[in-house]
Scaffold this active site. Structure first.
Site, mmCIF file in Angstrom:
data_model
loop_
_atom_site.group_PDB
_atom_site.id
_atom_site.type_symbol
_atom_site.label_atom_id
_atom_site.label_comp_id
_atom_site.label_asym_id
_atom_site.label_seq_id
_atom_site.Cartn_x
_atom_site.Cartn_y
_atom_site.Cartn_z
ATOM 1 N N THR A 1 0.699 -1.323 0.051
ATOM 2 C CA THR A 1 -0.058 0.109 -0.049
ATOM 3 C C THR A 1 0.849 1.061 -0.007
ATOM 4 O O THR A 1 1.982 1.235 0.184
ATOM 5 C CB THR A 1 -1.053 0.005 1.193
ATOM 6 O OG1 THR A 1 -1.656 -1.341 1.001
ATOM 7 C CG2 THR A 1 -2.029 1.149 1.188
ATOM 8 N N THR B 80 -3.797 0.913 -2.838
ATOM 9 C CA THR B 80 -3.226 -0.272 -2.492
ATOM 10 C C THR B 80 -3.514 -1.472 -3.528
ATOM 11 O O THR B 80 -4.561 -1.316 -4.278
ATOM 12 C CB THR B 80 -3.695 -0.926 -1.150
ATOM 13 O OG1 THR B 80 -3.000 -1.948 -0.792
ATOM 14 C CG2 THR B 80 -5.316 -1.516 -1.148
ATOM 15 N N GLU C 235 -3.068 -4.387 -2.080
ATOM 16 C CA GLU C 235 -3.001 -5.356 -0.908
ATOM 17 C C GLU C 235 -1.747 -5.997 -0.867
ATOM 18 O O GLU C 235 -0.881 -5.005 -0.144
ATOM 19 C CB GLU C 235 -3.778 -6.709 -1.198
ATOM 20 C CG GLU C 235 -4.670 -7.079 0.202
ATOM 21 C CD GLU C 235 -3.550 -7.670 1.306
ATOM 22 O OE1 GLU C 235 -3.379 -6.739 2.196
ATOM 23 O OE2 GLU C 235 -2.994 -8.788 1.164
ATOM 24 N N ASP D 145 -8.419 -10.025 1.872
ATOM 25 C CA ASP D 145 -8.915 -9.259 3.032
ATOM 26 C C ASP D 145 -10.085 -9.598 3.514
ATOM 27 O O ASP D 145 -10.278 -9.423 4.825
ATOM 28 C CB ASP D 145 -8.837 -7.812 2.683
ATOM 29 C CG ASP D 145 -7.539 -6.911 2.806
ATOM 30 O OD1 ASP D 145 -6.436 -7.552 3.377
ATOM 31 O OD2 ASP D 145 -7.444 -5.705 2.756
ATOM 32 N N SER E 127 -11.417 -3.189 5.013
ATOM 33 C CA SER E 127 -9.887 -2.718 5.051
ATOM 34 C C SER E 127 -9.527 -2.067 6.167
ATOM 35 O O SER E 127 -10.354 -1.946 7.154
ATOM 36 C CB SER E 127 -10.056 -1.465 3.919
ATOM 37 O OG SER E 127 -8.803 -0.772 3.878
HETATM 38 N N1 GLU Z 1 -5.341 -4.596 2.138
HETATM 39 C C1 GLU Z 1 -4.978 -4.056 3.295
HETATM 40 C C2 GLU Z 1 -6.118 -3.176 3.959
HETATM 41 O O1 GLU Z 1 -7.005 -2.663 2.947
HETATM 42 C C3 GLU Z 1 -3.775 -2.899 2.914
HETATM 43 C C4 GLU Z 1 -2.641 -3.494 2.497
HETATM 44 C C5 GLU Z 1 -1.566 -3.092 3.286
HETATM 45 O O2 GLU Z 1 -1.387 -1.851 3.676
HETATM 46 O O3 GLU Z 1 -0.522 -3.783 3.688
HETATM 47 O O4 GLU Z 1 -6.374 -2.815 4.814
#
Ligand code: GLU
Length: 587
Positions: free
Chosen positions: A402, A420, A422, A444, A468
């Site tokens: 991200t 992001t 992910e 997620d 998220s």
């Molecule tokens: N997929 C994560 C989220 O939406 C973010 C990924 C990350 O920051 O490592 O919370």
């Protein structure tokens, strides 16, 4: 994080006006000045944003141009194959608005999508990630388009041009980039287009070499000419669907992969149906500041807000440092218990708002023992009850992908944007001929019920958006911007934003100090995950209260802008983490 490059790029007019060679003044992690500011993890992206501002673009134009450039220079963190959350303060109306550009599950998704039908067991994380199943319908391009139509001054085509130039001319590979490829080598090697782009000659690109991405430049140019329909249903969309349904696996990968690579079910109809949502931001008041954050499907706004509400019951500024941090860790664990139990894409708005009430905060704050860390996981609370609990479990992911950016313009508009794909490297699949990676955002979702016997609010479903932790946050004081901030880092995003806020508001730190301070994250797990400097510093005294620690080299990569008196701006990025960020002001 990348050394500045591509001087020729900045010699061409990016958004009209004279072709002055305005190489940006962004060189370091902190900048003070006037007339607008940009902060991101990358000097090239920050320079592009400052150039847009100098040439008359507003904060939204600059944010899109920065994000598009990060899609080139930070392709493993973000890009048009992913999604994100865009928070906007409009100076004229004084209103904070949000855009939810989160990836969405295809209509074919079932609640057991991440359970292996052969064994009845959830897939190993990497098996789920590196697949077509994990790819959600991307929301990033639609977010840019929506933001520009609503608030921008320039077209999407104009704002894509600098990024397209960077992709075509190339950029210098730095250590972070090379390391991210190296960490993903076996996943990337499984897919012909990914290996061709990021593993030239079978190896990560050398530090100092120039990496060009003409396919991505052509994709940006195509969208500039034809609009986002080329993506949401047109020829780019068709290529995405083919890549998801028939992953472009290499016949003889140079590195083995231990899992089967499974196809996903995304269709062109899923892409055509994609919608950017415009939820009301979350809002709470902390010590007189109005804190605006992201509502569901993000848990960022509600979890940061609930923890602040719990902390407001202590006078952190007057407590000794150990007590202040003890309460920070305990409040965070309590808020995470509630997040895990109640927050998902379909959480009813009244329930979400009940997590942000003072009554609920009081019923949670009373569970903090000043002398002892609670045994984790702590159970979730019950909105409406007093100091009561129910049983429940905990999960904590350790993402560190991200990217985050913060932009302010001379009119007083502000953008806080976290985007992001992910994991670092997303699902590992570069769409053939298009130059961008697909996300693995659907991992997620929880693979199985984590809250039994209660329902889990974050199980997969058709058309649903995974929960998220992204927490782009704008703080107002007397109706005017005081602070805008955000960070990457999976679920540690929430605690990074929370910790910076209390560092700045309660603990007497300047904004650069608040970002630089060692971080710790308590997401309702047995041990606190913390940076080594936290463990050897405040962690020693916290240990006497019963906190235990697991080290993590670094947590988050924040960016922030503080709005000082008389229009002065203090733009901050990380001084060390992720290879240092880049902040600049217009003058
Ligand atoms: N997929 C994560 C989220 O939406 C973010 C990924 C990350 O920051 O490592 O919370």
């Amino acid at each position: 994080m990348r050394r500045l490059l591509l001087i020729p790029l900045l010699l061409v007019p990016l958004v009209g006006g004279p072709a002055a060679p305005t190489l940006a003044s962004s060189t370091g992690p902190t900048a003070t000045g006037y007339g607008g500011a940009v902060t991101s993890v990358d000097p090239t992206a920050t320079a592009v944003g400052l150039d847009v501002l100098r040439r008359g673009g507003n904060a939204v134009d600059a944010a899109v141009a920065v994000a598009a450039t990060l899609g080139v220079t930070e392709p493993f963190s973000a890009g048009i194959g992913g999604g994100g959350f865009f928070v906007y303060y409009d100076a004229r109306s004084g209103k904070v608005s949000t855009l939810d550009g989160r990836e969405t599950a295809p209509q074919s998704m079932t609640s057991t999508a991440f359970v292996d039908p052969a064994t009845g067991q959830p897939y190993a994380f990497q098996e789920a990630r590196v697949s077509g199943i994990s790819a959600g319908v991307p929301g990033t391009l639609a977010t840019w388009d929506t933001a520009l139509r609503r608030w921008g001054k320039r077209s999407l085509a104009t704002n894509l041009r600098p990024a397209s130039e960077v992709a075509r001319r190339g950029f210098t590979v730095d250590q972070t980039f090379a390391t991210q490829v190296s960490d993903n080598k076996s996943a990337f090697a499984q897919f012909t287009p990914t290996a061709a782009l990021f593993l030239p000659g079978g190896q990560p690109p050398a530090v100092g070499s120039t990496l060009r991405n003409p396919d991505l430049a052509a994709t940006y140019d195509l969208v500039a000419r034809r609009g986002i329909d080329a993506f949401y249903g047109g020829e780019v969309g068709r290529d995405i669907v083919t890549a998801v349904q028939h992953p472009p696996v290499a016949a003889n990968p140079s590195v083995p992969w231990q899992y089967q690579i499974r196809p996903g079910g995304m269709t062109l109809a899923d892409l055509r149906a994609y919608e950017v949502r415009r939820p009301e931001p979350t809002h709470m008041v902390y010590r007189g500041y109005d804190v605006y954050g992201m509502a569901t499907p993000s848990s960022g706004g509600s979890t940061v807000g609930e923890a602040l509400n719990i902390l407001e019951r202590s006078d952190l500024g007057r407590l000794d440092g150990t007590q202040a941090l003890h309460r920070y860790l305990e409040a965070s664990a309590l808020a995470f218990a509630d997040r895990n139990r109640y927050v998902g894409d379909y959480t009813p708005r009244p329930l979400l708002e009940s997590l942000l009430t003072n009554d609920f905060a009081a019923s949670r704050a009373c569970r903090i023992d000043p002398l002892h860390a609670a045994t984790k996981p702590v159970p979730p609370g019950v909105p409406g009850a007093s100091c009561a609990t129910t049983a429940g479990g905990a999960t904590a992911d350790f993402g560190k992908s991200t990217t985050n950016l913060t932009v302010a313009d001379k009119w007083g508009n502000v953008v806080e944007y976290t985007l992001t794909i992910e994991q670092i490297g997303g699902n590992g699949i570069v769409v053939p001929g298009r130059g961008f990676l697909l996300n693995n955002e659907l991992t997620d979702f929880n693979f199985t019920n984590t809250q039994a016997p209660a329902d889990d609010p974050n199980l997969p479903a058709p058309g649903k958006r995974p929960r998220s932790s992204m927490a782009p946050t704008i703080v107002l004081q007397h109706g005017r911007p005081f602070l805008a901030l955000g960070s990457p880092g999976g679920s540690t995003i929430i605690t990074t934003v929370l910790q910076i806020l209390i560092n700045r508001i309660d603990l007497g730190m300047t904004l650069p100090q608040a970002l630089a301070a060692p971080r710790a994250t308590q997401r309702n797990t047995a041990a606190v995950v913390a940076e080594p400097a936290f463990i050897s510093g405040p962690g020693v005294a916290l240990g006497t209260l019963g906190h235990t620690f697991t080290p993590m080299a670094e947590i988050g990569a924040a960016t922030a802008i503080e709005f000082l008196p008389r229009g002065k701006l203090l733009a901050c990025a990380e001084p060390v983490r992720r290879g240092t960020g880049s902040a600049g002001t217009v003058h």
